[in-house]
Design an enzyme around this catalytic site. Structure first.
Site, PDB file in Angstrom:
ATOM      1  N   CYS A   1       9.069  39.193  26.056  1.00 29.96           N
ATOM      2  CA  CYS A   1       7.598  39.138  26.070  1.00 29.96           C
ATOM      3  C   CYS A   1       7.026  40.476  25.586  1.00 29.96           C
ATOM      4  O   CYS A   1       7.159  40.823  24.425  1.00 29.96           O
ATOM      5  CB  CYS A   1       7.101  38.761  27.464  1.00 29.96           C
ATOM      6  SG  CYS A   1       5.395  38.175  27.482  1.00 29.96           S
TER       7      CYS A   1
ATOM      8  N   HIS B   1      10.353  33.839  28.874  1.00 27.67           N
ATOM      9  CA  HIS B   1      10.971  34.631  29.939  1.00 27.67           C
ATOM     10  C   HIS B   1      12.205  33.925  30.498  1.00 27.67           C
ATOM     11  O   HIS B   1      12.067  33.123  31.429  1.00 27.67           O
ATOM     12  CB  HIS B   1       9.981  34.817  31.093  1.00 27.67           C
ATOM     13  CG  HIS B   1       8.853  35.738  30.801  1.00 27.67           C
ATOM     14  ND1 HIS B   1       8.869  37.064  31.159  1.00 27.67           N
ATOM     15  CD2 HIS B   1       7.656  35.531  30.203  1.00 27.67           C
ATOM     16  CE1 HIS B   1       7.721  37.633  30.785  1.00 27.67           C
ATOM     17  NE2 HIS B   1       6.978  36.724  30.207  1.00 27.67           N
TER      18      HIS B   1
ATOM     19  N   GLU C   1      14.303  35.106  32.470  1.00 29.36           N
ATOM     20  CA  GLU C   1      14.508  35.513  33.865  1.00 29.36           C
ATOM     21  C   GLU C   1      13.671  34.671  34.831  1.00 29.36           C
ATOM     22  O   GLU C   1      13.941  34.648  36.020  1.00 29.36           O
ATOM     23  CB  GLU C   1      14.208  37.012  34.031  1.00 29.36           C
ATOM     24  CG  GLU C   1      12.756  37.406  34.202  1.00 29.36           C
ATOM     25  CD  GLU C   1      11.954  37.456  32.897  1.00 29.36           C
ATOM     26  OE1 GLU C   1      12.424  36.940  31.870  1.00 29.36           O
ATOM     27  OE2 GLU C   1      10.817  38.001  32.929  1.00 29.36           O
TER      28      GLU C   1
END
Lengths: 233, 767
Positions: A86, A201, A203
């Protein structure tokens, strides 16, 4: 394997990346302060999401002048694995470590939503053990990938597109492109393949409890590649 | 008063104190006389400004105070009740939750983006000031009619402002509510709630103790923005009057992010005696409140404040509402620790004063003393009013349930309700909020009746919701406010959580109108009753009065923010059907009414009638059954009946169906209602509104156990259908079709409703 997660002023996904590296993939993790001039000997670097320096001027435009960026540039040139997620991707393009730029989303609003990603090249250090598609949320205002025709042709020709936005069935369509990115590009790598920038993302979807766990494969891929000696300085 | 008030010399250039100037400062003649009595002299211009903001409704709670005092604020879990920057409750394992809700209505109507953004910033500061890491933001928004010309501009502006601030500071906006009603045409409501996590033994407070301890100013510089914001928030609007524009503050979420990190880092060092954010009335209010709680005095020099503009006067320094600033009392000799931590985060921290023991709030500009006021004059001695109130004429008669004729086509009614902006899909809004950052959100917006946010390092999670059906409150402020609390409690119980405590944000019209004051008083009485019935306290809150434009007061809107706790979050459920073949079960006894219902408003243009009553024994039975049923993993999805009634609730479960914990592609159901062929009875059962009810999804083999739980709690339980198929099919007790609609048709109505009603650019289809 030891990951260093860079904290710029305004980074806000640094703790998330730390959590996933440490508690989901079981690797070592530490924070690297943006004013540092060394990387404390880490094996991989994560430039996390957020709003470095408030994203004032242009997303990532000020972070590229942080002292730690010079070290990261050297680390990448030596073949060390780097991922920019990002805002981290925006920093990498501003720093010239990856080509192209991230423009304002086509719909002009911030978008936070799951995105289905087709793994466009599954033979990279960051994608080696990924399944054909993963789900990774996007959360950005400026995620529309742009590059000139020549650059796009180069990226496509060299297999440097890592991820594309797709639909639930894995098809890349106009409707599945959330932000207007050219060629539906969600992530690209440098010529050597060790530096990955991606707007989604991974994660955020690394644990079943959060809805989907396929994002963890991005981190597991580099752990595997590092163990196999395919990446690393 | 035992304190002798010292004289201050007039500052060159300050205007003379005249009756006109006093009036301009919002002080009544009686209030000004009180100032003179306390001071024993004419106040300086700066002092007048200070009295003006500290005695404003917004800061002094002079109208609401005597009523708020009646509310229950204590309980075994309460670590900090009202009176601090935020309330704090214990969630076990050495952890606590700090939370509070606050309004930013007036600024948001004038400048929606900055007004909403700084509302988020202010409430976040209230929470991290307590020593808490902010983990979630919620909001409660009210706009005028969806098709009102200003809504199309105000809604996107407010949403973008909340997004810009919350997304940048990296705190997820996880839940909220958005409603449209013409009563807000000239006065929108923007209420923001923040929730933070902290160690239960690590609460920081704003108590200025220890004479001689230094007072530090930290954070952003002070400019001229927001001067007299608190006074503006204590006045009504007039159409065409644009003078308050300069008093809207401008937010800088990046600085706030740094401030959060610096403050939380500093709190790990043993250097802070007290900390307080500068919110409404800026430096004045924050420092007075700290000294008031400490029973001390303060001496501060405004010339040491980092200024954002040239030539600022003490008046401006004291009344500025510049954002992202805090006041810290450090332990003497530890100033350097504060300065070091703030320097790391590129923030300013300067010693600008010290705690004193003379009970005076004294301000100098260099060597010149410009203010000397007893602290208690600004706190305890502030005026308190018991304003007259009266039940509006015709109130009792208005409670009769409206006599409506059946529409006749239940499917058409369902589609119309789903498309109505108050019920329609809110994805256009929440996809602009980062609702996932910090990796806590296990049940996302739209996926459940409350957001569920996990607590790292434990099995726990908090369930968070904001609720208030202001049409119910307008129709009957007592019953409607009870209803808001019942609904909030049900919403967290539908995820499996136990309701722990509330914060409130009380938005009302002009309290100088007896009928508006009556709404306020009755609403507080209803809240009091509801909280005692549920045995939960209110631990923080905010009052916003004078929400009136051109003599039109907003609907009374007592927003309720509720925090619930899941001890083992792995059992939490969403609202969407999960799997074909499961039973559709109704918990509770429906008592549907058309009074103050969405059905009445949307289908018949009728808003009157008594709102649904809360039967507290039944409500408690339902809450207990939901919690125990979900904890025991007998319930797979749950959704309570609220606006639109049981029919809309059922449709929402189908719409969200197909993927646990998220919005799926939809999953139908077939349900048989316990009603006859009478068209009005069918429509009342489906779309009349009721408390005490929730639909739940249960696998066959768990029915008996759930029935046992419901029986023990005294909760009615009725099996009415099965999940499955692509249609929502409803029949009456004789098997005749009441409505049969493909879920895809429901989706088109529901997903398109908000966008087409307001005239927004549609978002692409769900991924």
């Amino acid at each position: 394997m030891r990951f260093g997660i860079v904290t710029f002023p305004g980074s806000n996904c640094d703790h998330d990346a730390y959590h996933v590296v440490k508690h989901v993939t079981g690797q070592d993790a530490e924070f690297l302060w943006h004013k540092n001039t060394d990387l404390s000997g880490v094996d991989a670097v994560i430039l996390p999401g957020g709003f470095s320096y408030g994203d004032y001027l242009r997303c990532g435009a000020i972070a590229r002048f942080s002292p730690i960026l010079e070290e990261i540039r050297r680390f990448a040139e030596d073949g060390g694995p780097v991922i920019g997620i990002c805002n981290g991707f925006q920093v990498l393009t501003e720093a010239g470590l990856l080509p192209g730029a991230l423009l304002r989303n086509q719909g002009l609003t911030f978008i936070c939503e799951d995105a289905h990603l087709q793994v466009a090249n599954g033979h990279l250090p960051w994608t080696g053990v990924c399944p054909e598609t993963i789900v990774a949320p996007i959360a950005h205002h400026d995620g529309c990938y742009y590059a000139d025709e020549e650059t796009l042709a180069m990226l496509e020709g060299e297999g440097r597109v890592a991820f594309r936005y797709c639909d639930r069935q894995g098809e890349v369509t106009e409707a599945s492109n959330p932000n207007g990115s050219l060629h539906s590009i969600a992530g690209i790598v440098n010529a050597r393949g060790n530096v990955l920038g991606m707007m989604p993302h991974p994660e955020r979807n690394a644990e079943a409890e959060l809805g989907d766990a396929t994002g963890a494969w991005v981190f597991r891929s580099v752990v595997q590649a590092f163990a196999d000696g395919e990446v690393g300085r | 008063m035992s304190i002798v008030v010292p004289a201050v010399t007039a500052r060159p250039g300050d205007p003379e104190i005249t009756p006109a100037l006093v009036k301009e400062h919002g002080l009544s003649p009686d209030e000004y006389q009180r100032v003179l009595d306390i001071m024993g002299r004419t106040p300086s211009y700066t002092e007048l400004g200070v009295f003006s903001v500290m005695w404003s409704e917004h800061c002094s709670y002079k109208t609401s105070r005597i009523h708020l005092k009646t509310l229950p604020t204590e309980g075994p879990r309460v670590l900090q009740g009202p009176g601090e920057n935020a309330g704090v409750i214990d969630i076990g394992d050495g952890l606590a939750i700090a939370f509070k809700m606050e309004s930013h209505n007036h600024p948001s109507f004038i400048e929606p983006f900055q007004g909403a953004a700084t509302g988020v910033g202010g409430i976040l500061r209230d929470v991290f000031t307590m020593g808490a890491r902010p983990i979630a933001i919620l909001n409660s928004l009210r706009f005028g009619a969806a098709d009102h010309e200003k809504t199309k501009y105000l809604l996107p502006g407010v949403v973008a402002g909340i997004a810009a601030y919350g997304n940048c500071v990296g705190v997820p906006t996880v839940a909220g509510e958005v409603n449209f009603h013409p009563s807000y045409n000239g006065n929108i409501l923007v209420n923001a709630m923040a929730v933070g996590l902290l160690p239960s033994d690590g609460i920081f407070r704003g108590v200025a103790a220890g004479p001689g301890n230094p007072v530090l100013y930290v954070g952003a510089r002070t400019g001229r923005d927001g001067i007299h914001g608190a006074t503006m928030a204590s006045d009504t609007f007039e159409e065409g009057v644009e003078k308050p524009r300069p008093t809207v503050q401008v937010g800088d979420p990046y600085t706030e992010k740094l401030l959060i990190e610096a403050c939380l880092e500093l709190m790990r060092e043993d250097a802070i005696v007290a900390i307080q954010d500068m919110g409404a009335a800026g430096l004045t209010s924050s420092s007075v409140e700290m000294a008031g709680r400490g029973g001390t005095g303060l001496l501060m020099d405004v010339s040491r404040i980092p200024a954002a503009a040239e030539g600022m006067t003490p008046y401006e320094f004291l009344l500025s509402e510049s954002q992202e600033r805090m006041l810290i009392v450090a332990a003497k000799g530890k100033e350097h620790i504060v300065e070091r931590v703030f320097a790391k985060w590129d923030l300013e921290a300067v010693v600008m004063g010290e705690v004193t023991d003379d009970g005076l709030w004294r301000v100098t500009e260099g060597d010149r003393e410009v203010v000397a006021i007893p602290v208690t004059a600004l706190t305890d001695a502030a005026p308190v009013y018991n304003r007259p109130y009266a039940e509006p004429e015709g109130f009792q008669a208005s409670l009769t349930e409206p006599e409506l004729t059946a529409h006749g086509d239940a499917k058409a009614v369902l589609l119309a309700l789903l498309a109505s902006p108050n019920i329609a899909d809110k994805r256009w809004i929440y996809r602009q909020y980062d609702h996932m950052v910090r990796l806590g959100t296990t049940l996302r917006p739209g996926a459940a009746d409350a957001a569920v946010v996990r607590i790292p390092g434990t099995t726990k999670a908090v369930a968070l919701t904001t609720d208030c059906n202001s049409v119910w409150v307008k129709a009957d402020p007592f019953v409607g406010t009870e209803g808001a609390i019942a609904e909030a409690a049900r919403n967290v119980a539908c995820t499996g959580a136990e309701p722990l405590a509330i914060t409130d944000c009380l938005n009302f019209g002009n309290p100088e109108r007896p009928e508006v004051m009556w709404e306020f008083v009755r609403s507080i009485e209803g809240m009091n009753h509801a909280l005692r019935e549920l045995a939960i306290p209110v631990v923080s809150g905010n009052v916003s009065l004078y929400n009136e434009t051109s003599q039109v007061s907003v609907h009374p809107t007592p927003g309720i923010g509720l925090v619930g706790l899941l001890e083992d979050r792995s059992c939490a459920v969403g609202l969407g059907f999960t799997e074909a073949g499961h039973r559709v079960v109704l918990l509770g006894t429906p008592r549907p009414t058309f009074g103050a219902s969405a059905y009445g408003t949307v289908m018949h243009g009728v808003e009157r009638g008594a709102p649904p009553a809360v039967h507290w024994a039944e409500e408690r039975a339902l809450l207990g059954t939901l919690r125990e049923g979900i904890e025991g993993r007998h319930i797979l999805s749950a959704h309570d009946a609220a606006d639109g009634g049981l029919g809309v609730a059922l449709a929402e479960m189908a719409l969200a169906g197909g993927r646990a914990g998220s919005i799926g592609s939809g999953l139908g159901a077939t349900v048989q209602l316990p009603v006859s062929a009478d068209l009005l009875a069918r429509e009342r059962w489906l779309f009349g509104e009721t408390h005490g009810c929730a639909w739940v999804e249960v696998a066959d083999e768990h029915l008996a156990e759930l029935a046992g739980i419901a029986g023990r709690h005294g909760c009615a339980m009725t099996e009415l259908g099965r999940v499955g198929g692509t249609d929502l099919r409803v029949t009456d007790q004789d098997g005749a079709v009441v409505l049969d609609a493909p879920v895809s048709a429901l989706r088109d109505a529901w997903e398109g409703g908000l966008v087409s009603a307001v005239g927004l650019t549609p978002a692409p289809p769900r991924p």
